[in-house]
Design an enzyme around this catalytic site. Structure first.
Site, mmCIF file in Angstrom:
data_model
loop_
_atom_site.group_PDB
_atom_site.id
_atom_site.type_symbol
_atom_site.label_atom_id
_atom_site.label_comp_id
_atom_site.label_asym_id
_atom_site.label_seq_id
_atom_site.Cartn_x
_atom_site.Cartn_y
_atom_site.Cartn_z
ATOM 1 N N GLU A 280 127.279 40.826 6.062
ATOM 2 C CA GLU A 280 128.143 39.693 5.751
ATOM 3 C C GLU A 280 128.665 39.033 7.030
ATOM 4 O O GLU A 280 128.759 37.810 7.116
ATOM 5 C CB GLU A 280 129.314 40.166 4.864
ATOM 6 C CG GLU A 280 130.022 39.047 4.147
ATOM 7 C CD GLU A 280 130.834 39.535 2.937
ATOM 8 O OE1 GLU A 280 130.338 40.430 2.206
ATOM 9 O OE2 GLU A 280 131.951 39.061 2.745
ATOM 10 N N GLU A 283 125.928 37.002 8.293
ATOM 11 C CA GLU A 283 125.752 35.811 7.443
ATOM 12 C C GLU A 283 126.789 34.754 7.811
ATOM 13 O O GLU A 283 126.474 33.563 7.912
ATOM 14 C CB GLU A 283 125.880 36.194 5.962
ATOM 15 C CG GLU A 283 125.614 35.013 5.035
ATOM 16 C CD GLU A 283 125.842 35.319 3.556
ATOM 17 O OE1 GLU A 283 126.083 36.493 3.196
ATOM 18 O OE2 GLU A 283 125.781 34.357 2.760
ATOM 19 N N CYS A 300 132.168 41.181 -2.781
ATOM 20 C CA CYS A 300 132.100 42.604 -3.155
ATOM 21 C C CYS A 300 132.833 42.936 -4.440
ATOM 22 O O CYS A 300 132.742 44.053 -4.926
ATOM 23 C CB CYS A 300 132.559 43.511 -2.034
ATOM 24 S SG CYS A 300 133.768 42.795 -0.983
ATOM 25 N N SER A 320 129.048 34.567 -0.387
ATOM 26 C CA SER A 320 128.100 35.330 0.428
ATOM 27 C C SER A 320 127.006 35.894 -0.464
ATOM 28 O O SER A 320 127.265 36.306 -1.593
ATOM 29 C CB SER A 320 128.839 36.479 1.118
ATOM 30 O OG SER A 320 127.918 37.476 1.511
ATOM 31 N N LYS A 359 132.730 47.168 -12.225
ATOM 32 C CA LYS A 359 131.562 47.774 -11.584
ATOM 33 C C LYS A 359 130.564 48.278 -12.611
ATOM 34 O O LYS A 359 129.371 48.372 -12.339
ATOM 35 C CB LYS A 359 131.998 48.928 -10.670
ATOM 36 C CG LYS A 359 132.720 48.473 -9.409
ATOM 37 C CD LYS A 359 131.774 47.998 -8.326
ATOM 38 C CE LYS A 359 132.530 47.277 -7.217
ATOM 39 N NZ LYS A 359 131.633 46.513 -6.342
ATOM 40 N N GLU A 362 128.666 45.227 -13.336
ATOM 41 C CA GLU A 362 127.838 44.859 -12.182
ATOM 42 C C GLU A 362 126.565 45.718 -12.137
ATOM 43 O O GLU A 362 125.464 45.221 -11.900
ATOM 44 C CB GLU A 362 128.635 45.038 -10.886
ATOM 45 C CG GLU A 362 127.868 44.640 -9.630
ATOM 46 C CD GLU A 362 128.633 44.959 -8.346
ATOM 47 O OE1 GLU A 362 129.136 46.092 -8.212
ATOM 48 O OE2 GLU A 362 128.737 44.080 -7.486
ATOM 49 N N GLU A 367 119.566 41.720 -12.026
ATOM 50 C CA GLU A 367 119.013 41.559 -10.669
ATOM 51 C C GLU A 367 119.307 42.776 -9.792
ATOM 52 O O GLU A 367 118.783 42.878 -8.684
ATOM 53 C CB GLU A 367 119.547 40.277 -10.014
ATOM 54 C CG GLU A 367 121.048 40.216 -9.774
ATOM 55 C CD GLU A 367 121.837 39.659 -10.960
ATOM 56 O OE1 GLU A 367 121.325 39.665 -12.088
ATOM 57 O OE2 GLU A 367 122.993 39.251 -10.746
ATOM 58 N N CYS A 505 141.276 46.589 -4.558
ATOM 59 C CA CYS A 505 140.690 47.654 -5.389
ATOM 60 C C CYS A 505 141.663 48.791 -5.658
ATOM 61 O O CYS A 505 141.553 49.490 -6.664
ATOM 62 C CB CYS A 505 139.455 48.221 -4.715
ATOM 63 S SG CYS A 505 138.304 46.966 -4.176
#
Ligand code: SF4
Ligand code: SF4
Ligand code: SF4
Lengths: 591, 174
Positions: A280, A283, A300, A320, A359, A362, A367, A505
């Site tokens: 990141e 990037e 994230c 990102s 999560k 996710e 993908e 988190c």
């Protein structure tokens, strides 16, 4: 601030003007039971458990909304108050499926606690039970209306704190129910799976979708090589499930517990958090140097990702392309690690322990499959579920010896552990970006401007010739503020960190219940202490990450990195598909 | 009438045009109320006058237009009994269930209507001909049980009269 004095149970109490009776009583050490009230978040006087008597007033009043005033005489514990509170709770119980012995919230349930506190030992009222729905449609959040006491905390959190607005009460009187928009199933509406509704629910009406059974099964399967990763925020919270003080650092005990449970390797999401910083950070530099889309936002937090997909799809190019640390770990576990160990990817079973319910969602995104042979992450456990499994093992968690994470995916730095707190990803990224750009050593690694519980934080950091402007938000209503600025063209930031849950988190929807601001701060302290205690505190100095690039990925943003560690996003609808005609439903009713 | 479109096609076109016009009117209502506080109920009222009921599409349009979560719009609609979330029929049949009507067979009359029309209370028949509702005392207790269809009043309704009442509105027009 101006003060006023009132009398509560014969005690003189002085409080700031604008306080409620409940707050005044609390400051005097007088405990008034409540069910719907939630400090700083929710005070609507709906449940009527906090009733008190006021001299000169005819009826009892709800102390959570009744303002304290000069000379008021309040009694919180008269026979009349006690019997009214009992009646309120007994009525509630008459519409509640009482099954404490087999209920996930038993011993951590506010209804159970209040019932006990009021000495309720029988049910006087019997009546019809409202129609119950068990909504298992979401990969993250289960709704069981037979337990719901209609306190509406979840509604306030979902609307006010998260600005998502997935839930709302419908109908009225006996028919009232708290449901997803248009009475759809939760998976059909724009819900981001954050689980903040779960953490405020006083009862077991909302809870995470179970993954413990799947994990027990995998652990018992001799053909599976089962590895586990633990997110940064888990190690400062899981101790609470075993009676330890919030924020207690139990990293070593947690590792030992997981090893005893039978995991073949105990790894750390912190490893892939360091890797995330490498990808990141580069990037960001690439975007800065090549006129890419700015500001760039972090990626994230899966609740945040689903939020922007539903509510600001036009801004997706700002996000990102990096996968989250959980998913980077999964992709590497099934490729790099499997190869290294001579294992077939399909025999490696990857479990994550996360402070997060999103999560789970996710991990199931299509993908997220690096090998194209099923998901990279096979099961996601919340902190609460992991604790439940430890309890089932009969372990005495508090007296376990400290264990060490395994090589190589268990090696990490202080920069990774602070991913668990709001501002942490930003701080970790800047520690690395600074050194990559300037080639100089960053002497003071602590970027305190972006720490703390404030909803939106800003800072400017000098990196070589460039003043890097950054913003950090946690809680989606705060993210919304920043996104509205981006839409209006008023955000001249380079880099924005968003975490879906207030405080980051450490206050995630999968963390021990309750989570208050006090508890958030304690967990936050635990995280920064953990960072300080690490020998290496910058991601690019993580030796295992350096080796990974040398042996496998070559360099940040390489072809292989893109293939395994980066992803793309999906525009999603803000509204559920509307049924334009209700005829079918009506017919169903008749049949 | 034009020579090359048949009547039913023309009718379908007319229906679509009417629907489009209603949505345009809704847009205007939302436009004038946008940004003001506490206008949700007012807008919903006007929308219901326009459409006769509040289909999900309309609820979503109001939510988007006023920037209120759809869950809240739907919550408000279902809280107040004067909002309809099912389409209204051409005729609204109301069976009185006030005390007098109730004791003199109102309940059975209602059940008979439900059976004959194949629709539950609050619902609308598939052909959108009838909506079935309950009344709480129309003040004609001496004539119980009372049924109203639109502005027409039927007194001392017996079960065997019900098919006749329904037939009166079924045949004839369109
Ligand atoms: S929600 Fe609470 S009171 Fe209800 S069954 Fe579970 S533990 Fe018992
Ligand atoms: S998971 Fe989050 S978005 Fe979904 S209903 Fe709960 S609070 Fe709202
Ligand atoms: S689901 Fe839980 S938080 Fe929401 S209203 Fe019901 S009891 Fe309260």
């Amino acid at each position: 601030m101006e003060n006023l004095t009132l009398t509560i149970d014969g005690k003189q109490v002085t409080v700031p003007k604008g306080s409620t009776i409940l707050q005044a009583a609390k400051s005097a050490g007088i405990h008034i039971p409540t069910l719907c009230y939630l400090e700083n978040v929710h005070a609507i006087g709906a449940c009527r458990v906090c009733l008190v008597e006021i001299e000169g007033a005819r009826g009892l009043v709800a102390s959570c909304v009744y303002p304290a005033s000069e000379g008021l005489v309040v009694k919180t514990n008269t026979p009349r108050v006690r019997s009214a509170r009992r009646a309120v709770v007994e009525l509630m119980l008459s519409a509640h499926r009482q099954e404490c012995t087999i209920c996930g919230r038993s011993l951590n349930c506010e209804l159970q606690a209040v019932s006990r506190q009021l000495g309720i030992d029988k049910s006087r009222f019997e009546g019809a039970m409202p129609k119950a729905t068990l909504d298992l449609s979401s990969p993250s959040v289960v709704r069981d209306s037979s337990k719901c006491i209609l306190c509406r905390r979840c509604v306030t959190v979902c609307h006010q704190v998260q600005s998502v607005g997935a839930l709302f009460p419908v109908e009225r009187g006996f028919d009232t129910a708290v449901v997803p928009a248009l009475r759809k199933e939760l998976s059909e509406v724009a819900c981001v799976n954050c689980g903040q509704c779960i953490t405020v629910c006083p009862v077991n009406a909302l809870y995470e979708k179970d993954s413990t059974e799947a994990v027990w099964k995998a652990l018992a399967d001799p053909t599976k090589h089962v590895v586990v990763q633990t997110a940064p925020a888990v190690r400062v919270a899981i101790g609470e499930e075993f009676g330890m003080a919030p924020g207690t650092r139990v990293t070593g005990k947690m590792v030992t517990a997981l090893r005893q449970m039978g995991f073949d390797k105990v790894f750390d999401t912190d490893f892939s958090a360091d890797l995330t910083i490498m990808e990141e950070g580069h990037e960001l530099l690439h975007r800065l140097q090549n006129g890419g889309v700015l500001p760039m936002t972090t990626s994230c937090s899966p609740g945040w990702i689903k939020f922007i997909e539903h509510f600001y799809p036009q801004l997706l190019p700002h996000v990102s392309s990096c996968k989250s640390p959980q998913q980077m770990f999964g992709a590497l576990a099934k490729t790099y690690y499997a190869e290294k160990m001579g294992l077939k990817p399909e025999d490696v079973y990857v479990v994550s322990i996360m402070p997060c319910t999103a999560k789970k969602y996710e991990a199931g995104r299509e993908e997220m499959s690096a090998t194209n042979a099923g998901p990279d992450i096979d099961a996601v456990l919340t902190t609460r579920e992991a604790a439940k499994m430890i309890r089932e093992m009969g372990m005495d968690f508090t007296s376990l010896p400290d264990g060490q994470f395994d090589d190589p995916l268990g090696i990490s730095t202080g920069a990774a552990v602070i991913f668990g707190a709001t501002g942490g990803v930003m701080e970790a990224a800047l520690r690395t970006v600074y050194e990559v750009v300037t080639g100089q050593t960053l002497e003071n690694v602590n970027l305190t401007d972006v720490r703390g519980l404030e909803g939106v934080k800003e800072a400017t950091v000098k990196v070589g010739d460039l003043d890097v402007k950054v913003a950090v938000a946690s809680g989606l209503s705060n993210a919304r503020k920043l996104m509205d600025k981006v839409v209006a063209g008023e955000a001249d930031y380079h880099f924005i960190e968003i975490m879906c849950c207030p405080g980051g988190c450490l206050g995630g929807g999968g963390q021990p219940i309750p989570t208050t601001n006090e508890i958030r701060l304690a967990r936050m302290k635990g995280i920064y202490d953990e960072d300080e205690a690490m020998t290496i505190r910058k991601s690019h100095e993580n030796p295992a990450v350096i080796a990974l690039y040398e042996e496998f990925l070559t360099k940040p943003l390489s072809h292989k990195s893109h293939e395994l560690l980066h992803t793309h996003y999906t525009k999603r609808q803000k509204y559920p598909a509307a049924g334009s005609c209700e005829c079918e439903k009506v017919e169903e009713l008749v049949k | 009438m034009s020579t090359h479109t048949c009547e039913c096609e023309e009718k379908a076109q007319q229906v679509a045009a009417d629907e489009k016009e209603r949505y345009e009117k809704l847009d205007k209502i939302i436009e004038t109320c946008k940004g003001q506080k506490g206008v949700l109920i007012q807008v919903l009222h006007q929308a219901q006058e326009l459409f006769g009921w509040l289909p999900e599409d309309v609820q979503i349009k109001v939510a988007e237009g006023l920037n209120v979560p759809i869950s809240e719009v739907n919550g408000v609609i279902t809280f107040y009994s004067f909002f309809n979330t099912v389409p209204r029929g051409e005729h609204t049949i109301r069976v009185c269930l006030g005390t007098a009507c109730y004791v003199r067979g109102g309940k059975q009359v209602l059940e008979q209507f439900e059976k004959e029309l194949k629709v539950a209370v609050g619902g609308t028949t598939e052909n959108r001909k009838f909506s079935l509702e309950v009344n709480r005392c129309v003040g004609a207790c001496g004539l119980a049980p009372v049924v109203t269809v639109g502005a027409d009043i039927y007194r001392r309704v017996k079960l065997d009269k019900i098919p006749g009442i329904i037939a009166k509105y079924t045949n004839g027009r369109s």
